[in-house]
Structure formats: structure tokens, C-alpha cells
Design an enzyme around this catalytic site. Sequence first.
Site, PDB file in Angstrom:
ATOM      1  N   ARG A 176       0.856  -1.187   0.000  1.00  9.35           N
ATOM      2  CA  ARG A 176       0.000   0.000   0.000  1.00  9.35           C
ATOM      3  C   ARG A 176       0.892   1.238   0.000  1.00  9.35           C
ATOM      4  O   ARG A 176       2.101   1.152   0.164  1.00  9.35           O
ATOM      5  CB  ARG A 176      -0.931   0.000   1.207  1.00  9.35           C
ATOM      6  CG  ARG A 176      -0.188  -0.357   2.495  1.00  9.35           C
ATOM      7  CD  ARG A 176      -0.690   0.317   3.710  1.00  9.35           C
ATOM      8  NE  ARG A 176      -0.601   1.763   3.610  1.00  9.35           N
ATOM      9  CZ  ARG A 176       0.516   2.462   3.816  1.00  9.35           C
ATOM     10  NH1 ARG A 176       1.675   1.872   4.086  1.00  9.35           N
ATOM     11  NH2 ARG A 176       0.505   3.782   3.719  1.00  9.35           N
ATOM     12  N   GLY A 177       0.220   2.411  -0.135  1.00 15.11           N
ATOM     13  CA  GLY A 177       0.988   3.646  -0.242  1.00 15.11           C
ATOM     14  C   GLY A 177       1.237   3.894  -1.724  1.00 15.11           C
ATOM     15  O   GLY A 177       1.658   2.984  -2.460  1.00 15.11           O
ATOM     16  N   ALA A 178       0.958   5.127  -2.157  1.00 14.13           N
ATOM     17  CA  ALA A 178       0.944   5.394  -3.599  1.00 14.13           C
ATOM     18  C   ALA A 178       2.246   5.024  -4.329  1.00 14.13           C
ATOM     19  O   ALA A 178       2.207   4.311  -5.346  1.00 14.13           O
ATOM     20  CB  ALA A 178       0.575   6.857  -3.831  1.00 14.13           C
TER      21      ALA A 178
ATOM     22  N   GLN B  77      -2.896   2.668   9.780  1.00 16.28           N
ATOM     23  CA  GLN B  77      -1.572   2.773   9.149  1.00 16.28           C
ATOM     24  C   GLN B  77      -0.617   3.641   9.988  1.00 16.28           C
ATOM     25  O   GLN B  77       0.595   3.443   9.966  1.00 16.28           O
ATOM     26  CB  GLN B  77      -1.699   3.373   7.737  1.00 16.28           C
ATOM     27  CG  GLN B  77      -2.346   2.461   6.710  1.00 16.28           C
ATOM     28  CD  GLN B  77      -3.835   2.669   6.611  1.00 16.28           C
ATOM     29  OE1 GLN B  77      -4.498   3.050   7.569  1.00 16.28           O
ATOM     30  NE2 GLN B  77      -4.397   2.418   5.437  1.00 16.28           N
TER      31      GLN B  77
ATOM     32  N   ASP C 173      -2.110  10.557  -2.718  1.00 16.21           N
ATOM     33  CA  ASP C 173      -2.423   9.454  -3.643  1.00 16.21           C
ATOM     34  C   ASP C 173      -2.643   9.972  -5.056  1.00 16.21           C
ATOM     35  O   ASP C 173      -2.434   9.245  -6.035  1.00 16.21           O
ATOM     36  CB  ASP C 173      -3.638   8.684  -3.161  1.00 16.21           C
ATOM     37  CG  ASP C 173      -3.259   7.865  -1.946  1.00 16.21           C
ATOM     38  OD1 ASP C 173      -3.315   8.406  -0.831  1.00 16.21           O
ATOM     39  OD2 ASP C 173      -2.835   6.714  -2.132  1.00 16.21           O
TER      40      ASP C 173
ATOM     41  N   ASN D 274      -5.767  12.176  -0.423  1.00 21.59           N
ATOM     42  CA  ASN D 274      -4.909  11.422   0.500  1.00 21.59           C
ATOM     43  C   ASN D 274      -5.815  10.714   1.502  1.00 21.59           C
ATOM     44  O   ASN D 274      -7.046  10.868   1.469  1.00 21.59           O
ATOM     45  CB  ASN D 274      -3.917  12.353   1.207  1.00 21.59           C
ATOM     46  CG  ASN D 274      -2.855  11.566   1.956  1.00 21.59           C
ATOM     47  OD1 ASN D 274      -2.179  10.712   1.371  1.00 21.59           O
ATOM     48  ND2 ASN D 274      -2.704  11.823   3.241  1.00 21.59           N
ATOM     49  N   LYS D 275      -5.206   9.941   2.364  1.00 20.19           N
ATOM     50  CA  LYS D 275      -5.963   9.136   3.333  1.00 20.19           C
ATOM     51  C   LYS D 275      -7.052   9.952   4.027  1.00 20.19           C
ATOM     52  O   LYS D 275      -6.812  11.090   4.428  1.00 20.19           O
ATOM     53  CB  LYS D 275      -4.983   8.570   4.374  1.00 20.19           C
ATOM     54  CG  LYS D 275      -5.590   7.724   5.472  1.00 20.19           C
ATOM     55  CD  LYS D 275      -6.432   6.576   4.979  1.00 20.19           C
ATOM     56  CE  LYS D 275      -5.674   5.654   4.050  1.00 20.19           C
ATOM     57  NZ  LYS D 275      -6.560   4.691   3.347  1.00 20.19           N
TER      58      LYS D 275
END
Length: 346
Positions: A48-50, A193, A234, A244-245
Amino acid sequence: MVVAIEWRRKPTPHIRLIDQTLLPGTETYLEITTVSELVDAIQSLAVRGAPALGAAGALGVVVAMNQGEREGWSPEELERNVDRVRDARPTAVNLMWGVNEVRGAMPEGVDRVLELALQVVEEDGAANRELSRLGADWILEATGKETVRVVTHCNTGALATTAWGTAYGIIHELHERGKLGLVYADETRPLLQGARLTSWELTQDGIEHVIQADGAASSTILRGMVDVAIIGADRIVANGDTANKVGSVALALACERAGIPFVVAAPFSTVDRETATGDDIHIEERSALEVLELGGVRTAPATADAFNPAFDVTPHDLISAIVTERGVVEPARSGGGALFADLVSH
Ligand code: MRU
């Protein structure tokens, strides 16, 4: 520094991923040799994570080509499977960017595609190092502080990238320069996260921090307990609006009210100039169970439903700086269509 994603040639060629769903309790690695395994890993957030998704996209084309060769896929079947990798999650533009960076080379053979995919991995690490230096310079200049106290949201460290990190990379850079005060790491509901991953990385790097509930962040900012908010992204679209998150936009609103900078950090691969505004970003909605349960145990009433968007969009006028390896732009001051024009030619 932990390696979240890498290519291994032996025993058979595969993507090696640390399973982020099990951290910090268990350090287990997944060996990915099929498209279905990769799509599962992406959708379950094992990777995960862009920027890490960008690497997964590029290396995923190699996985698809190798599987296609083993199983005798037709060209159409191969393309369909490459699309499955590209579409595994919708919001982080890096995933489709990573696939598109290498898919044009498929007629040149798998060795060439692998070469380009490894370049994607390599360049992300270098970009993160550079943007971290630029971001630290910008923040120290903008705040005029000897040391800065930081709030951050989600996880943007080595785990979310191929190396070093983005927003986390700036925090790490400030730490190495002796310019970092206390870090407030938002726990990042519902999948934690921040509490599970960012705190794990901060601990490994010896960085003083506290975890706070997401709901505490705005008040921490308004009470003057931090000097800057630094988050990842993202997808950053043409006018600077940034996905973003979920929870990020609350920090931005509080920063504006408190008069402190709200900084977005991302490699240029996260910039999507084809999309005009944040309204056009597809926000992933995930399973209601992620909100209704804790650790697999139902916490909400049996009949309750949940709304679970994984991301939100911060409007560009709330963003003091977008830091990329190509330079820094200041959307709150100069938002508009030409925001990234000077950075494109790099
Ligand atoms: O759902 P996730 O964990 O993939 O969301 C990650 C984030 O929102 C990060 O902040 C973003 O991808 C930047 S990672 C450098």
C-alpha cells in the site's frame, strides 16, 4: 530501512512484499508470482501507499508476462490481466502510472519490461530523497523555527514507497538535521496505518513521537502544539487539489485556521495533470466491515451499516506547499491550471 517491495530472481522470479497487514506484530514476506496474488495483496493492503503501488504496477506487468508465458495466454488475455493490476485500486494514480510506464515495452520482451520496472523502483527512492531535502528547506524557511513539531497522517515512510518515504522522508530529514521536535502520528482509522506502521518506522529510526486518535488532530493544531502538518498524496490533480488518506482534509482546515503550513509531499509520479480538479478523482470506498469491526470482532450493532471512503480531497487553496523532487509549488498562493508548468520540463 525496511524494503516494502522488491524484485527477486530466485528461486523463480517474483515480487517480494512485506505483508503490511501483519505489522508491527509479525514480519512476513509474500512471494508474488501470479496476477491474482498481486491483486489480492494490493486490495488487502499487504502492499500500500501510492509510490509502492507504482512499483507494484510496473513489476506487476512482469509478473503478468511471466504467468502468461507459463500458462500460454493469448495476447488479449495478457492485456486483460495487465488491466487487472492497473485497476486493483482506483485512487492512487501511481498504480496506473507504474503500469503505463512499462506496458508500451511489452512487445520488446520481458527483459526490457523488467529493466524499465526496476528503473521505476530506483527512481522513486531517489525522488524521495530529493523531495525530502527540498521539503525540509521549505518548512524551516516558512516557519522560521529552530526546531519544528510535526503532525502527520497515515503512513508515508519506506513501507509506503520503494525507499525513504515522502512526508515521512521530510520528517526523517528534519530529524537528521537536528531540527525536529515531537511528531504527532495520527492513528489513521480504520486500518491504523499510523498507529501500526508509522509508529513502527519512527521507532526504528529513533524519532520521538506520540500516536494520537485522528479526532485529536484538529485540536492539537488549534492549541498551538505543532508547527506544520506534513502528509503524502495518492493523487494530485492539475489545480493542486490532493487526494490522501481520509482525515487529511481536517488537518488542512485546522492548519488554515491556526495559520500554520499544510504541506503535501509526493514524487512527481503522483501528479495527474490529466485530471482537472479534485471533484474528478475516484475515491475508493472499502468494506463497511473495516469500520464496523475491530480486529475482526464486531463492535457496532449487528444491523448498523458504515460509510468507508479510504481517501478525501483537500482543496488546493488549503495547501501551502506541494513538494516534489522537481521543486515546490504553493497552490494556496498560485492555484490554477499552470501550477505544475515549470516542473514538467525537468
Ligand atoms: O490506503 P493506503 O494505506 O494505501 O493509503 C495511503 C495514503 O493515503 C498515503 O498517505 C499516500 O499513499 C502517500 S504514501 C507515500
